[in-house]
Design a protein around this motif. Structure first.
Motif, PDB file in Angstrom:
ATOM      1  N   SER A   1      23.247   9.854 -10.539  1.00  0.00           N
ATOM      2  CA  SER A   1      23.912   9.544 -11.819  1.00  0.00           C
ATOM      3  C   SER A   1      23.661   8.071 -12.173  1.00  0.00           C
ATOM      4  CB  SER A   1      25.417   9.807 -11.722  1.00  0.00           C
ATOM      5  OG  SER A   1      25.985   8.933 -10.759  1.00  0.00           O
ATOM      6  N   LEU A   2      23.828   7.768 -13.459  1.00  0.00           N
ATOM      7  CA  LEU A   2      23.711   6.364 -13.876  1.00  0.00           C
ATOM      8  C   LEU A   2      24.809   5.532 -13.226  1.00  0.00           C
ATOM      9  CD1 LEU A   2      22.822   6.753 -17.655  1.00  0.00           C
ATOM     10  CD2 LEU A   2      21.490   5.473 -15.959  1.00  0.00           C
ATOM     11  N   LYS A   3      25.986   6.143 -13.053  1.00  0.00           N
ATOM     12  CA  LYS A   3      27.088   5.426 -12.393  1.00  0.00           C
ATOM     13  C   LYS A   3      26.655   4.959 -11.004  1.00  0.00           C
ATOM     14  CE  LYS A   3      31.431   7.263 -14.210  1.00  0.00           C
ATOM     15  NZ  LYS A   3      32.549   8.184 -13.960  1.00  0.00           N
ATOM     16  N   ALA A   4      26.038   5.873 -10.244  1.00  0.00           N
ATOM     17  CA  ALA A   4      25.624   5.524  -8.878  1.00  0.00           C
ATOM     18  C   ALA A   4      24.554   4.430  -8.912  1.00  0.00           C
ATOM     19  CB  ALA A   4      25.108   6.761  -8.152  1.00  0.00           C
ATOM     20  N   LYS A   5      23.553   4.613  -9.788  1.00  0.00           N
ATOM     21  CA  LYS A   5      22.442   3.647  -9.828  1.00  0.00           C
ATOM     22  C   LYS A   5      22.932   2.259 -10.254  1.00  0.00           C
ATOM     23  CE  LYS A   5      18.982   7.098 -10.976  1.00  0.00           C
ATOM     24  NZ  LYS A   5      18.419   7.820 -12.110  1.00  0.00           N
ATOM     25  N   MET A   6      23.756   2.225 -11.326  1.00  0.00           N
ATOM     26  CA  MET A   6      24.227   0.934 -11.848  1.00  0.00           C
ATOM     27  C   MET A   6      25.171   0.263 -10.849  1.00  0.00           C
ATOM     28  SD  MET A   6      22.743   0.391 -14.680  1.00  0.00           S
ATOM     29  CE  MET A   6      21.338   1.465 -14.844  1.00  0.00           C
ATOM     30  N   ASN A   7      26.002   1.074 -10.177  1.00  0.00           N
ATOM     31  CA  ASN A   7      26.948   0.508  -9.212  1.00  0.00           C
ATOM     32  C   ASN A   7      26.208  -0.164  -8.054  1.00  0.00           C
ATOM     33  OD1 ASN A   7      29.941   1.799  -7.513  1.00  0.00           O
ATOM     34  ND2 ASN A   7      28.862  -0.111  -7.289  1.00  0.00           N
ATOM     35  N   VAL A   8      25.249   0.560  -7.480  1.00  0.00           N
ATOM     36  CA  VAL A   8      24.554   0.015  -6.308  1.00  0.00           C
ATOM     37  C   VAL A   8      23.765  -1.238  -6.702  1.00  0.00           C
ATOM     38  CG1 VAL A   8      22.775   0.503  -4.573  1.00  0.00           C
ATOM     39  CG2 VAL A   8      24.511   2.229  -5.105  1.00  0.00           C
ATOM     40  N   LYS A   9      23.108  -1.182  -7.862  1.00  0.00           N
ATOM     41  CA  LYS A   9      22.334  -2.355  -8.297  1.00  0.00           C
ATOM     42  C   LYS A   9      23.278  -3.513  -8.682  1.00  0.00           C
ATOM     43  CE  LYS A   9      18.517  -3.892 -11.108  1.00  0.00           C
ATOM     44  NZ  LYS A   9      17.817  -3.736 -12.374  1.00  0.00           N
ATOM     45  N   GLY A  10      24.371  -3.173  -9.377  1.00  0.00           N
ATOM     46  CA  GLY A  10      25.343  -4.202  -9.773  1.00  0.00           C
ATOM     47  C   GLY A  10      25.925  -4.901  -8.554  1.00  0.00           C
ATOM     48  N   ASN A  11      26.215  -4.115  -7.519  1.00  0.00           N
ATOM     49  CA  ASN A  11      26.749  -4.684  -6.285  1.00  0.00           C
ATOM     50  C   ASN A  11      25.752  -5.667  -5.668  1.00  0.00           C
ATOM     51  OD1 ASN A  11      26.695  -4.561  -3.196  1.00  0.00           O
ATOM     52  ND2 ASN A  11      28.773  -3.880  -3.638  1.00  0.00           N
ATOM     53  N   LEU A  12      24.467  -5.333  -5.732  1.00  0.00           N
ATOM     54  CA  LEU A  12      23.439  -6.223  -5.170  1.00  0.00           C
ATOM     55  C   LEU A  12      23.289  -7.499  -6.004  1.00  0.00           C
ATOM     56  CD1 LEU A  12      20.566  -3.715  -4.246  1.00  0.00           C
ATOM     57  CD2 LEU A  12      21.909  -5.092  -2.664  1.00  0.00           C
ATOM     58  N   LEU A  13      23.422  -7.356  -7.338  1.00  0.00           N
ATOM     59  CA  LEU A  13      23.213  -8.513  -8.224  1.00  0.00           C
ATOM     60  C   LEU A  13      24.431  -9.452  -8.275  1.00  0.00           C
ATOM     61  CD1 LEU A  13      21.621  -6.709 -11.347  1.00  0.00           C
ATOM     62  CD2 LEU A  13      20.428  -8.199  -9.717  1.00  0.00           C
ATOM     63  N   MET A  14      25.619  -8.900  -7.986  1.00  0.00           N
ATOM     64  CA  MET A  14      26.865  -9.638  -8.247  1.00  0.00           C
ATOM     65  C   MET A  14      26.962 -10.996  -7.513  1.00  0.00           C
ATOM     66  SD  MET A  14      29.526  -9.251 -10.221  1.00  0.00           S
ATOM     67  CE  MET A  14      30.085  -7.594 -10.532  1.00  0.00           C
ATOM     68  N   PRO A  15      26.626 -11.090  -6.215  1.00  0.00           N
ATOM     69  CA  PRO A  15      26.822 -12.383  -5.543  1.00  0.00           C
ATOM     70  C   PRO A  15      26.022 -13.513  -6.202  1.00  0.00           C
ATOM     71  CG  PRO A  15      26.394 -10.643  -3.928  1.00  0.00           C
ATOM     72  CD  PRO A  15      26.178 -10.041  -5.273  1.00  0.00           C
ATOM     73  N   GLN A  16      24.753 -13.254  -6.536  1.00  0.00           N
ATOM     74  CA  GLN A  16      23.925 -14.311  -7.141  1.00  0.00           C
ATOM     75  C   GLN A  16      24.429 -14.650  -8.549  1.00  0.00           C
ATOM     76  OE1 GLN A  16      21.298 -16.015  -5.573  1.00  0.00           O
ATOM     77  NE2 GLN A  16      21.708 -17.350  -7.333  1.00  0.00           N
ATOM     78  N   LEU A  17      24.826 -13.586  -9.295  1.00  0.00           N
ATOM     79  CA  LEU A  17      25.340 -13.815 -10.646  1.00  0.00           C
ATOM     80  C   LEU A  17      26.581 -14.713 -10.585  1.00  0.00           C
ATOM     81  CD1 LEU A  17      25.172 -13.060 -13.713  1.00  0.00           C
ATOM     82  CD2 LEU A  17      26.772 -11.212 -13.217  1.00  0.00           C
TER      83      LEU A  17
END
Ligand SMILES: Cc1cc2nc3c(=O)[nH]c(=O)nc-3n(C[C@H](O)[C@H](O)[C@H](O)COP(=O)(O)OP(=O)(O)OC[C@H]3O[C@@H](n4cnc5c(N)ncnc54)[C@H](O)[C@@H]3O)c2cc1C
Length: 473
Positions: free
Chosen positions: A59-75
C-alpha cells in the motif's frame, strides 16, 4: 498573479509538499482556511514516527511510512526540529495472541522495516521496567521515533516561505473553476495546477472537480497529557496489539518530556468536533492501565483530541485525479511519519509532469528559534546580553522568554494567535496550561501585530479571549 501550482491545506502534508516543490523553479502558493499552518489533524496526534509494520504490504501507506521513517532524522536535523529515535514495543499479554504479533512482525519484514525483533516478556521489562508483569512477548521496533508535530509543520512552512512560496490564510477554498486552461480558486487565485492537501476536507475539494467521489469519515482520538514529572516512566512508545479500530491505545513519552496516553477511535459526522468526552477519556485510561503499571493519573495536565481523515478505500490517495489536479487525500495515520516521503513523492509527480527543474540556488535548512530552557548558563547569558528580552521569562512552567515569543510572531509564516505562539515556542504548554502567561502573551501579540488586545484570538477567527473592556466606576 498566475501561479504554477497552489497547494490547498497547510497541515504537515501540504507544508511538506510546499517545501519540496519550493526547491523547483516555479511560482508556488499555499492556501489555508485557518489563520495559521498546523491547524488540523497535524496539531493533535500521537506524534509517533511509526516504524512501518502496520500498513498492508504494497500500500502507499506502507511505502510512504517506511520511507518517511528513514528520511525523518535527517529532515529534523536540517530543520532543527525536536526528534528522538526512541523505539516502540507492541505488547502481547497472552500466548494465544502471539500469532497476531508474529503477523505484525512478518508484515514489517515484508514492508522493509529494519531491525524488527520479537522479544520475551522478561526482555521487555529489562528495557522498560514499568511494563506490566502480564506481558509475555513484544514486537520491538528500534527504528520508531517521536517528533514534535508542530515544529515539523512550522519548519517545513518556514523553509518553503524562505524559498519564495506565498502563504494565504483565512481563505477556505469553496469554489474552483476551469478558465482558459487554468484553475481559478474562489474567483481570485489563478493557477496552472492544484494540489489538494485539505485533510478532513480533501473529499470536498476533490469532489468539486472529479467524477469519482471521495468520502472522508472523521474518527476522533482523545488523549491525556501528563506533567513532565512523569519523564522517564516509559522511554519507548508502548502499543498494544492493533484492533479493527486502529493501532489501539498507546503510552508514550513526547519529545518534550511529557507522557501521553490515547487515542480513542470514535466515528463522527462532524469534521470540526474536537471536544473530548468523559467516555473516551475513561476508555483510554482503562485500556492503558494493563500496559504500564501505576500510571500517575493525578499528573494529567490536559486532555485534547484530534480527528483522523479516514477515506473508505483505506489507503493514501496520491495521484493526479483530474487534469492538473493532484490529490494528497485521505492522509490519516501514519501521515505524520509519511510526510517527508509524501512531500518528495508529490513534488516529483508535479515537477515531472511539467518538466520543472530544481532552482540553481535554494535553502533546505532552517534555524530554530533559540530555546533558552535547553541552553547552558553561558549561552543564555550571551543571548540575554545581546537582547535583554530573552531574560524576561513570560511562561514560567516552560521557561519561555519574551524574546522567544517575539521570534515566534516575526517568523514567516509567524504566530498570530495564542495557540500559534504556544505551538511554536511552548508558552502555555506547561503545567498551568497558560493560566499565568496567556494575558502577557496576548499583550505581546497585540503590540507586535499592532492590534487591540481584544482582537487576539485563541486560534481561529472568532475565538477572541476578551470580549471588551469593563468600565470601572
Ligand atoms: C488521533 C490521531 C493520532 C494520530 N497519530 C499519528 C501518529 O502518531 N503518527 C503518524 O504518523 N500519524 C498520526 N496521525 C495522522 C496524522 O496526524 C495525519 O495523517 C496528518 O497530520 C495529516 O496531515 P494533513 O496535512 O494531511 O492534514 P491536516 O493537518 O488536517 O491539514 C489540512 C489542512 O487543510 C486545511 N483546509 C481544509 N479545508 C480547506 C479549504 N477548503 N481551503 C483551505 N484550507 C483547507 C485545514 O484547515 C488544515 O489546516 C494521527 C492522527 C490523529 C487524528
Amino acid at each position: 498573479m498566475l501561479y504554477d501550482a497552489i497547494i490547498i491545506g497547510g497541515g504537515v502534508t501540504g507544508c511538506a509538499i510546499a517545501r519540496e516543490l519550493s526547491f523547483y523553479d516555479l511560482k508556488l502558493a499555499l492556501i489555508e482556511k485557518e489563520e495559521d499552518v498546523c491547524s488540523g489533524s497535524s496539531k493533535a496526534n500521537s506524534a509517533i514516527v511509526h516504524a512501518g509494520f502496520d500498513a498492508e504490504t504494497g500500500s502507499l501507506k506502507a511505502k510512504m511510512n517506511v520511507k518517511g521513517n528513514l528520511l525523518m532524522p535527517q529532515l529534523c536535523e536540517d530543520l532543527e526540529v525536536s526528534y528522538k529515535q526512541n523505539g516502540s514495543l507492541v505488547l502481547c499479554f497472552d500466548e494465544k495472541d502471539r500469532p497476531a504479533l508474529m503477523e505484525l512482525y512478518e508484515r514489517g519484514l515484508a514492508n522493509g522495516v529494519e531491525e524488527l525483533k520479537v522479544i520475551s516478556g522478561d526482555e521487555v521489562r529489562q528495557i522498560e521496567p514499568a511494563i506490566s508483569q502480564n506481558v509475555v512477548a513484544a514486537l520491538y521496533a528500534p527504528t520508531a521515533g517521536i517528533v514534535c508535530p508542530f515544529e515539523l509543520t512550522f519548519s517545513l512552512a518556514e523553509n518553503a516561505a524562505a524559498n519564495g512560496t506565498d502563504f494565504y490564510f483565512n481563505e477556505a477554498i469553496t469554489k474552483i473553476e476551469r478558465k482558459d486552461g487554468h484553475y481559478v480558486l474562489n474567483g481570485k487565485f489563478e493557477t496552472k495546477a492544484i494540489i489538494n492537501a485539505a485533510g478532513l476536507y480533501s473529499d470536498m475539494i476533490h469532489n468539486l472537480l472529479c467524477e469519482d467521489k471521495l468520502h472522508i469519515q472523521p474518527k476522533k482520538g482523545d488523549y491525556c497529557l501528563f506533567d513532565k514529572e512523569t519523564t522517564g516512566l516509559v522511554e519507548k512508545t508502548i502499543f498494544q496489539l492493533p484492533t479493527a479500530a486502529g493501532k489501539g491505545v498507546l503510552v508514550t513519552p513526547t519529545v518534550h518530556g511529557n507522557m501521553l496516553i490515547g487515542p480513542s477511535a470514535t466515528v463522527l459526522d462532524d469534521k470540526d468536533n474536537t471536544a473530548t468526552t468523559q467516555a473516551d477519556l475513561d476508555m483510554i485510561i482503562s485500556t492503558a492501565k494493563p500496559s504500564v503499571e501505576n500510571i500517575p493519573l493525578n499528573k494529567v495536565i490536559t486532555s485534547f483530541s484530534g480527528l483522523r481523515a479516514h477515506e473508505k478505500g483505506g489507503d493514501f490517495i496520491l495521484k493526479e485525479s483530474a487534469e492538473d489536479f493532484f490529490d494528497a487525500a485521505g492522509i490519516e495515520s501514519p501521515g505524520l511519519s509519511s510526510a517527508p516521503a509524501i512531500g518528495q513523492y508529490m513534488a516529483e509527480m508535479v515537477a515531472n509532469k511539467y518538466n520543472y527543474k530544481k532552482k540553481t540556488e535554494y535553502v533546505s535548512t532552517r534555524e530554530a528559534i533559540p530555546c533558552l530552557r535547553e541552553m547552558d548558563k553561558e549561552s543564555r547569558a550571551e543571548l540575554i546580553k545581546k537582547n535583554p528580552l530573552y531574560g524576561n521569562i513570560i511562561c514560567r512552567c516552560e521557561e519561555i522568554s519574551e524574546g522567544e515569543i517575539i521570534d515566534a510572531i516575526r517568523r514567516k509564516p509567524g504566530a498570530v494567535s495564542l495557540d500559534g505562539v504556544k505551538r511554536r515556542v511552548r508558552a502555555g504548554m506547561g503545567r498551568c496550561q497558560g493560566g499565568f502567561c496567556s494575558p502577557k502573551v496576548m499583550e505581546i501579540l497585540a503590540r507586535e501585530l499592532k492590534l487591540e488586545v481584544e482582537d487576539i484570538n485563541k486560534n481561529s477567527k472568532g475565538s477572541n479571549m476578551l470580549l471588551g473592556k469593563m468600565e470601572v466606576k
